[in-house]
Design a protein around this motif. Structure first.
Motif, PDB file in Angstrom:
ATOM      1  N   VAL A 184     -16.265   4.739  36.280  1.00  0.00           N
ATOM      2  CA  VAL A 184     -15.293   3.681  35.990  1.00  0.00           C
ATOM      3  C   VAL A 184     -16.000   2.325  35.869  1.00  0.00           C
ATOM      4  O   VAL A 184     -15.709   1.536  34.959  1.00  0.00           O
ATOM      5  N   ALA A 185     -16.933   2.064  36.771  1.00  0.00           N
ATOM      6  CA  ALA A 185     -17.666   0.796  36.718  1.00  0.00           C
ATOM      7  C   ALA A 185     -18.467   0.676  35.428  1.00  0.00           C
ATOM      8  O   ALA A 185     -18.513  -0.398  34.802  1.00  0.00           O
ATOM      9  N   MET A 186     -19.100   1.782  35.001  1.00  0.00           N
ATOM     10  CA  MET A 186     -19.894   1.738  33.773  1.00  0.00           C
ATOM     11  C   MET A 186     -19.011   1.644  32.535  1.00  0.00           C
ATOM     12  O   MET A 186     -19.398   1.010  31.540  1.00  0.00           O
ATOM     13  N   LEU A 187     -17.841   2.260  32.570  1.00  0.00           N
ATOM     14  CA  LEU A 187     -16.903   2.093  31.450  1.00  0.00           C
ATOM     15  C   LEU A 187     -16.497   0.623  31.309  1.00  0.00           C
ATOM     16  O   LEU A 187     -16.353   0.115  30.190  1.00  0.00           O
ATOM     17  N   TRP A 188     -16.310  -0.043  32.437  1.00  0.00           N
ATOM     18  CA  TRP A 188     -15.976  -1.467  32.409  1.00  0.00           C
ATOM     19  C   TRP A 188     -17.150  -2.286  31.871  1.00  0.00           C
ATOM     20  O   TRP A 188     -16.977  -3.139  30.995  1.00  0.00           O
ATOM     21  N   LEU A 189     -18.360  -2.001  32.366  1.00  0.00           N
ATOM     22  CA  LEU A 189     -19.532  -2.767  31.949  1.00  0.00           C
ATOM     23  C   LEU A 189     -19.854  -2.530  30.481  1.00  0.00           C
ATOM     24  O   LEU A 189     -20.212  -3.471  29.755  1.00  0.00           O
ATOM     25  N   THR A 190     -19.717  -1.273  30.022  1.00  0.00           N
ATOM     26  CA  THR A 190     -20.000  -0.971  28.618  1.00  0.00           C
ATOM     27  C   THR A 190     -18.895  -1.459  27.686  1.00  0.00           C
ATOM     28  O   THR A 190     -19.023  -1.365  26.461  1.00  0.00           O
ATOM     29  N   ARG A 191     -17.815  -1.978  28.250  1.00  0.00           N
ATOM     30  CA  ARG A 191     -16.772  -2.597  27.434  1.00  0.00           C
ATOM     31  C   ARG A 191     -16.964  -4.104  27.325  1.00  0.00           C
ATOM     32  O   ARG A 191     -16.927  -4.666  26.228  1.00  0.00           O
ATOM     33  N   ILE A 192     -17.206  -4.762  28.469  1.00  0.00           N
ATOM     34  CA  ILE A 192     -17.252  -6.222  28.440  1.00  0.00           C
ATOM     35  C   ILE A 192     -18.535  -6.753  27.791  1.00  0.00           C
ATOM     36  O   ILE A 192     -18.511  -7.785  27.109  1.00  0.00           O
ATOM     37  N   LEU A 193     -19.671  -6.052  27.989  1.00  0.00           N
ATOM     38  CA  LEU A 193     -20.917  -6.550  27.397  1.00  0.00           C
ATOM     39  C   LEU A 193     -20.899  -6.449  25.874  1.00  0.00           C
ATOM     40  O   LEU A 193     -21.228  -7.439  25.189  1.00  0.00           O
ATOM     41  N   PRO A 194     -20.512  -5.323  25.276  1.00  0.00           N
ATOM     42  CA  PRO A 194     -20.411  -5.289  23.808  1.00  0.00           C
ATOM     43  C   PRO A 194     -19.385  -6.273  23.256  1.00  0.00           C
ATOM     44  O   PRO A 194     -19.577  -6.819  22.165  1.00  0.00           O
ATOM     45  N   GLU A 195     -18.286  -6.495  23.993  1.00  0.00           N
ATOM     46  CA  GLU A 195     -17.321  -7.501  23.543  1.00  0.00           C
ATOM     47  C   GLU A 195     -17.960  -8.882  23.520  1.00  0.00           C
ATOM     48  O   GLU A 195     -17.746  -9.655  22.583  1.00  0.00           O
ATOM     49  N   ALA A 196     -18.742  -9.188  24.555  1.00  0.00           N
ATOM     50  CA  ALA A 196     -19.410 -10.490  24.614  1.00  0.00           C
ATOM     51  C   ALA A 196     -20.443 -10.639  23.497  1.00  0.00           C
ATOM     52  O   ALA A 196     -20.703 -11.756  23.026  1.00  0.00           O
ATOM     53  N   LEU A 197     -21.012  -9.526  23.054  1.00  0.00           N
ATOM     54  CA  LEU A 197     -22.012  -9.544  21.981  1.00  0.00           C
ATOM     55  C   LEU A 197     -21.375  -9.362  20.600  1.00  0.00           C
ATOM     56  O   LEU A 197     -22.092  -9.224  19.610  1.00  0.00           O
ATOM     57  N   HIS A 198     -20.037  -9.327  20.559  1.00  0.00           N
ATOM     58  CA  HIS A 198     -19.270  -9.298  19.305  1.00  0.00           C
ATOM     59  C   HIS A 198     -19.514  -8.032  18.478  1.00  0.00           C
ATOM     60  O   HIS A 198     -19.609  -8.095  17.247  1.00  0.00           O
ATOM     61  N   PHE A 199     -19.612  -6.884  19.151  1.00  0.00           N
ATOM     62  CA  PHE A 199     -19.668  -5.615  18.429  1.00  0.00           C
ATOM     63  C   PHE A 199     -18.275  -5.270  17.906  1.00  0.00           C
ATOM     64  O   PHE A 199     -17.270  -5.560  18.558  1.00  0.00           O
ATOM     65  N   PRO A 200     -18.168  -4.634  16.737  1.00  0.00           N
ATOM     66  CA  PRO A 200     -16.854  -4.182  16.252  1.00  0.00           C
ATOM     67  C   PRO A 200     -16.286  -3.085  17.143  1.00  0.00           C
ATOM     68  O   PRO A 200     -17.022  -2.445  17.906  1.00  0.00           O
ATOM     69  N   ARG A 201     -14.993  -2.842  17.015  1.00  0.00           N
ATOM     70  CA  ARG A 201     -14.303  -1.909  17.903  1.00  0.00           C
ATOM     71  C   ARG A 201     -14.918  -0.509  17.868  1.00  0.00           C
ATOM     72  O   ARG A 201     -15.108   0.124  18.902  1.00  0.00           O
ATOM     73  N   GLU A 202     -15.265  -0.001  16.666  1.00  0.00           N
ATOM     74  CA  GLU A 202     -15.825   1.348  16.554  1.00  0.00           C
ATOM     75  C   GLU A 202     -17.158   1.460  17.288  1.00  0.00           C
ATOM     76  O   GLU A 202     -17.450   2.474  17.930  1.00  0.00           O
ATOM     77  N   ASP A 203     -17.987   0.419  17.208  1.00  0.00           N
ATOM     78  CA  ASP A 203     -19.270   0.429  17.913  1.00  0.00           C
ATOM     79  C   ASP A 203     -19.074   0.329  19.424  1.00  0.00           C
ATOM     80  O   ASP A 203     -19.814   0.953  20.201  1.00  0.00           O
ATOM     81  N   ARG A 204     -18.080  -0.451  19.851  1.00  0.00           N
ATOM     82  CA  ARG A 204     -17.823  -0.573  21.296  1.00  0.00           C
ATOM     83  C   ARG A 204     -17.437   0.779  21.885  1.00  0.00           C
ATOM     84  O   ARG A 204     -17.859   1.117  22.993  1.00  0.00           O
ATOM     85  N   VAL A 205     -16.654   1.546  21.145  1.00  0.00           N
ATOM     86  CA  VAL A 205     -16.274   2.881  21.612  1.00  0.00           C
ATOM     87  C   VAL A 205     -17.511   3.773  21.733  1.00  0.00           C
ATOM     88  O   VAL A 205     -17.693   4.473  22.736  1.00  0.00           O
ATOM     89  N   ALA A 206     -18.384   3.749  20.723  1.00  0.00           N
ATOM     90  CA  ALA A 206     -19.600   4.565  20.763  1.00  0.00           C
ATOM     91  C   ALA A 206     -20.492   4.166  21.936  1.00  0.00           C
ATOM     92  O   ALA A 206     -21.070   5.021  22.613  1.00  0.00           O
ATOM     93  N   ILE A 207     -20.593   2.864  22.205  1.00  0.00           N
ATOM     94  CA  ILE A 207     -21.410   2.388  23.320  1.00  0.00           C
ATOM     95  C   ILE A 207     -20.833   2.873  24.643  1.00  0.00           C
ATOM     96  O   ILE A 207     -21.572   3.317  25.535  1.00  0.00           O
ATOM     97  N   GLN A 208     -19.513   2.823  24.774  1.00  0.00           N
ATOM     98  CA  GLN A 208     -18.887   3.303  26.010  1.00  0.00           C
ATOM     99  C   GLN A 208     -19.101   4.792  26.213  1.00  0.00           C
ATOM    100  O   GLN A 208     -19.453   5.243  27.300  1.00  0.00           O
ATOM    101  N   MET A 209     -18.872   5.575  25.159  1.00  0.00           N
ATOM    102  CA  MET A 209     -18.964   7.028  25.295  1.00  0.00           C
ATOM    103  C   MET A 209     -20.402   7.514  25.459  1.00  0.00           C
ATOM    104  O   MET A 209     -20.660   8.492  26.153  1.00  0.00           O
ATOM    105  N   CYS A 210     -21.348   6.831  24.825  1.00  0.00           N
ATOM    106  CA  CYS A 210     -22.764   7.218  24.960  1.00  0.00           C
ATOM    107  C   CYS A 210     -23.423   6.566  26.183  1.00  0.00           C
ATOM    108  O   CYS A 210     -24.269   7.178  26.830  1.00  0.00           O
ATOM    109  N   GLY A 211     -23.024   5.340  26.484  1.00  0.00           N
ATOM    110  CA  GLY A 211     -23.680   4.587  27.554  1.00  0.00           C
ATOM    111  C   GLY A 211     -23.249   4.965  28.947  1.00  0.00           C
ATOM    112  O   GLY A 211     -23.878   4.540  29.924  1.00  0.00           O
TER     113      GLY A 211
END
Length: 313
Positions: free
Chosen positions: A239-266
């Motif tokens: 749960v903590a990593m799902l949160w971290l892999t969401r807020i950091l890509p958002e801060a780096l302005h990744f598009p929604r599809e990439d943010r999902v891939a980062i969460q699922m892979c990261g």
């Protein structure tokens, strides 16, 4: 009343079935082959439903791959070191297993399958998870030597490269060729067929992995309290990593599809890669205990990430 997610139900049933009726002997060998074929079919369908332009975009998305590798081989190991005080609640061998879990690559099949379920960047996830596995062939043994003091003589069979290419990348490339040269294959791959195969491959991986653990007797080497603690800790970490892999890509302005891939892979750690690596790196009598944290985390990540992927799809 909300309908239960079939993916989650299947994961729980597969794990329970492995404890009651684990795959053994010739059946286990045959089922292992079926798992590989199922995963190959999944990657063929993913290749078939993507245009070549989408696939090339996934290959060249270096920011996506760099961030996923940073989560897998930098942030997770740091967390593994920071939680050393958990030895107050479990044996030293189990903590070593927890640390080892933090060093293994991201899983490929479930990362890609969950990215597909959540409607993320599938082509980017295929490349990113495959790159993670390839980097892990070198990075994981080096990190084990550095952080766990595994000593000299650590080696990893170079056949891992061939396995990844044959089982994952080759079917994906064949799917790409089918998409471009075989009529209506792309439409078929975009139908419910891919959804059925991606869920089925995850269920098969869970049953196969937990069956191996039951047959080898690793669960008899730890107390019920330690299993409960590891399960709760793994759930909190996911749960903590799902949160971290969401807020950091958002801060780096990744598009929604990439943010999902980062969460699922990261947030994923590979049991399929971690078990062979542990066998090669350690190989001693303590191997059974060392892989328990990885097995428990693997189950927790599938359950939580499956629920999350279904919710955001």
């Amino acid at each position: 009343m909300k309908k239960l997610d079939p993916l989650l139900v299947g994961i729980v049933v597969a794990a329970a079935l492995a404890f009651v009726l684990p795959a053994k002997g010739a059946f286990a060998d045959g089922f292992a082959v079926a798992v590989k074929l199922g995963i190959a079919l999944l990657f063929f369908l993913y290749g078939a439903r993507l245009s070549t332009q989408e696939a090339l975009k996934g290959l060249t998305n270096w920011r996506l791959h760099a961030l996923i590798l940073a989560f897998t081989f930098a942030i997770y190991p740091v967390i593994g070191l920071l939680v050393r005080p958990t030895t107050a609640f479990m044996s030293a061998d189990l903590y070593q297993g927890l640390l080892f879990m933090s060093l293994v690559p991201s899983t490929v099949q479930s990362s890609v399958a969950l990215t597909g379920v959540a409607r993320g960047n599938v082509s980017g996830a295929v490349v990113a998870a495959s790159v993670s596995s390839l980097v892990g062939v070198v990075a994981t043994p080096l990190l084990v030597m550095w952080l766990m003091g595994a000593g000299d003589g650590v080696s990893v069979d170079a056949s891992v490269f061939g396995d990844i290419a044959l089982q994952l990348l080759l079917p994906f490339i064949l799917g790409q060729l089918a998409h471009n040269f075989v009529p209506r294959v792309g439409e078929l791959a975009k139908s419910k067929a891919t959804k059925i195969v991606d869920r089925g491959s995850i269920w098969m991986v869970v049953y196969s992995a937990f069956s191996r653990g039951v047959v080898s007797g690793v669960w008899s080497n730890v107390s019920a309290w330690e299993i409960v603690f590891l399960t709760v800790f793994s759930c909190v970490l996911v749960v903590a990593m799902l949160w971290l892999t969401r807020i950091l890509p958002e801060a780096l302005h990744f598009p929604r599809e990439d943010r999902v891939a980062i969460q699922m892979c990261g947030t994923q750690k590979s049991l399929a890669t971690g078990l062979p690596m542990a066998t090669v790196i350690f190989g001693g009598a303590s191997l059974g205990v060392l892989i328990i944290p990885l097995m428990i985390y693997h189950m927790c990540q599938l359950v939580i990430c499956s629920a999350y992927a279904s919710r955001i799809s």
